[in-house]
Structures are given as C-alpha cells and as structure tokens.
Write a protein that holds these residues in place. Structure first.
Motif, PDB file in Angstrom:
ATOM      1  N   LYS A  69       0.860  -1.178   0.000  1.00  0.00           N
ATOM      2  CA  LYS A  69       0.000   0.000   0.000  1.00  0.00           C
ATOM      3  C   LYS A  69       0.901   1.235   0.000  1.00  0.00           C
ATOM      4  O   LYS A  69       1.796   1.351   0.811  1.00  0.00           O
ATOM      5  CB  LYS A  69      -0.897  -0.003   1.237  1.00  0.00           C
ATOM      6  N   CYS A  70       0.670   2.113  -0.908  1.00  0.00           N
ATOM      7  CA  CYS A  70       1.443   3.358  -1.042  1.00  0.00           C
ATOM      8  C   CYS A  70       2.928   3.112  -1.329  1.00  0.00           C
ATOM      9  O   CYS A  70       3.751   3.970  -1.067  1.00  0.00           O
ATOM     10  CB  CYS A  70       1.268   4.241   0.181  1.00  0.00           C
ATOM     11  N   TYR A  84       6.986   7.620   3.610  1.00  0.00           N
ATOM     12  CA  TYR A  84       6.634   6.812   2.439  1.00  0.00           C
ATOM     13  C   TYR A  84       7.869   6.786   1.540  1.00  0.00           C
ATOM     14  O   TYR A  84       8.080   7.678   0.726  1.00  0.00           O
ATOM     15  CB  TYR A  84       5.420   7.402   1.721  1.00  0.00           C
ATOM     16  N   ARG A  87       7.637   6.485  -2.495  1.00  0.00           N
ATOM     17  CA  ARG A  87       7.094   7.711  -3.091  1.00  0.00           C
ATOM     18  C   ARG A  87       7.863   8.960  -2.658  1.00  0.00           C
ATOM     19  O   ARG A  87       7.553  10.057  -3.075  1.00  0.00           O
ATOM     20  CB  ARG A  87       5.625   7.839  -2.752  1.00  0.00           C
ATOM     21  N   GLU A  91       4.773  12.408   5.803  1.00  0.00           N
ATOM     22  CA  GLU A  91       3.496  12.993   6.206  1.00  0.00           C
ATOM     23  C   GLU A  91       3.523  13.226   7.711  1.00  0.00           C
ATOM     24  O   GLU A  91       3.852  12.324   8.481  1.00  0.00           O
ATOM     25  CB  GLU A  91       2.349  12.060   5.835  1.00  0.00           C
ATOM     26  N   GLN A 153       2.536  17.385   4.170  1.00  0.00           N
ATOM     27  CA  GLN A 153       3.437  16.421   3.562  1.00  0.00           C
ATOM     28  C   GLN A 153       4.555  17.186   2.867  1.00  0.00           C
ATOM     29  O   GLN A 153       4.327  18.286   2.358  1.00  0.00           O
ATOM     30  CB  GLN A 153       2.687  15.575   2.529  1.00  0.00           C
ATOM     31  N   ASN A 163       3.617  11.822  -6.087  1.00  0.00           N
ATOM     32  CA  ASN A 163       2.529  10.850  -6.148  1.00  0.00           C
ATOM     33  C   ASN A 163       2.140  10.506  -4.712  1.00  0.00           C
ATOM     34  O   ASN A 163       2.742   9.634  -4.109  1.00  0.00           O
ATOM     35  CB  ASN A 163       2.976   9.606  -6.919  1.00  0.00           C
ATOM     36  N   LEU A 164       1.145  11.209  -4.174  1.00  0.00           N
ATOM     37  CA  LEU A 164       0.750  11.022  -2.780  1.00  0.00           C
ATOM     38  C   LEU A 164      -0.232   9.859  -2.645  1.00  0.00           C
ATOM     39  O   LEU A 164      -1.000   9.579  -3.559  1.00  0.00           O
ATOM     40  CB  LEU A 164       0.110  12.295  -2.233  1.00  0.00           C
ATOM     41  N   CYS A 165      -0.218   9.240  -1.494  1.00  0.00           N
ATOM     42  CA  CYS A 165      -1.108   8.126  -1.197  1.00  0.00           C
ATOM     43  C   CYS A 165      -2.473   8.676  -0.805  1.00  0.00           C
ATOM     44  O   CYS A 165      -2.572   9.645  -0.068  1.00  0.00           O
ATOM     45  CB  CYS A 165      -0.523   7.313  -0.061  1.00  0.00           C
ATOM     46  N   GLU A 166      -3.518   8.042  -1.284  1.00  0.00           N
ATOM     47  CA  GLU A 166      -4.889   8.480  -0.954  1.00  0.00           C
ATOM     48  C   GLU A 166      -5.326   7.880   0.352  1.00  0.00           C
ATOM     49  O   GLU A 166      -5.175   6.770   0.655  1.00  0.00           O
ATOM     50  CB  GLU A 166      -5.856   8.072  -2.061  1.00  0.00           C
TER      51      GLU A 166
END
Length: 166
Positions: A69-70, A84, A87, A91, A153, A163-166
């Motif tokens: 994930k992410c 992260y 990416r 955060e 972030q 490219n940020l994680c949702e």
C-alpha cells in the motif's frame, strides 16, 4: 494430591524463569524542519534502513513493492509521522509528537505567505508550495479562507513527480 501440587508449583516456577526484561526502544525526539525538508536531518529520499537506524521505535514498516500500500514505508503511528520511502515523501499528522521549525499545524490558510510565498498549485482543501528541496503540501480541515492546516506532507520531488497516497 502432592503430585498435582508439585506439578503446579513446577509450572509456576518455569513460567517465571522464562520471563525476560526487555528495554523499551528509545528514539530521539522528532524535529521536522519544514524549510529544509528534513526530519532530524533525514530527507524523504532516505532509505528504509537509514530511517529505521535513526528511529528504531517505528511502529510498523512495509517493504517497498508494487503490492505494498502506497509503495511501502516506515511508520510511527504513536508519533503521527509517516515516511513513504518509495514515493519519497513524509506525512506529519495532526497529533504529531515532536517539534516543527515553523508552526504549520493549526495555522490559518494564507498566514504562511511571508515564510512560504504563493502556492504553486491550489485546491479547495490543499495547497502545494515549491520549496528548494522539492514540494510542501498543506492540507486544510475545511475549504475556503477559514481552513486551518490539518496535516502536511513534504517531498524531495517536484509537483510534477509527486505521487501522494490516498
């Protein structure tokens, strides 16, 4: 009866002797430098091993992979800060435990103009600033001028590559 009592006493002693004292893993205090884009000198582009070495008190980690994930990272849920690594961004959440170079969390939208300038990209609930190290994204609790920074972030990547994680 004696045999049962002896067995119970033996089991109690065995369980006590197997217990070990373990020292709690200590981390240095977190210091986020918003203008430099670092956490205690580490950039979002540092590797997972470098982050784990500097901060051994992480609550979880996920190896970098397409299935992760992410993309994977190193996470400090109790401190509300998340790296992260695939990416290349960090955060900082609303319940962050540590120090921040600029009082970003809880500030009103537009109040950071003197320190950050104009945002490169704006949306109802966030603003992205071009920084010397990459990008800083401030997320607001409500849309409009009355919004306050809920979390932020920062990344070593520019706004085009972020490219940020949702």
């Amino acid at each position: 009866m004696k045999r049962l009592l002896s067995l119970m006493l033996f089991m109690a002693l065995v369980s006590v002797t197997m217990g070990q004292l373990k020292a709690k893993v200590q981390c240095p205090d977190f210091y986020v430098d918003v203008l430099d884009g670092t956490v205690n000198g580490l950039k979002p582009s540092n590797t997972q091993n470098e982050i784990k070495e500097k901060f051994p008190c992480f609550t979880s980690a996920e190896e970098e992979s397409a299935e992760a994930k992410c993309g994977g990272g190193v996470f400090f849920k109790t401190k509300d800060i998340f790296f992260y690594t695939k990416r290349k961004y960090v955060e900082v959440g609303p319940k962050f435990i540590g120090k921040i170079s600029l009082p970003v969390l809880g500030t009103k939208r537009g109040s950071m103009f003197t320190k950050l300038g104009n945002p490169k990209i704006k949306d109802d609930l966030w603003e992205a600033y071009q920084m010397q190290y990459g990008t800083l994204v401030l997320h607001f609790d409500v849309a409009g001028p009355n919004g306050k920074v809920k979390y932020f972030q920062f990344s070593t990547l520019g706004t085009d590559g972020l490219n940020l994680c949702e």
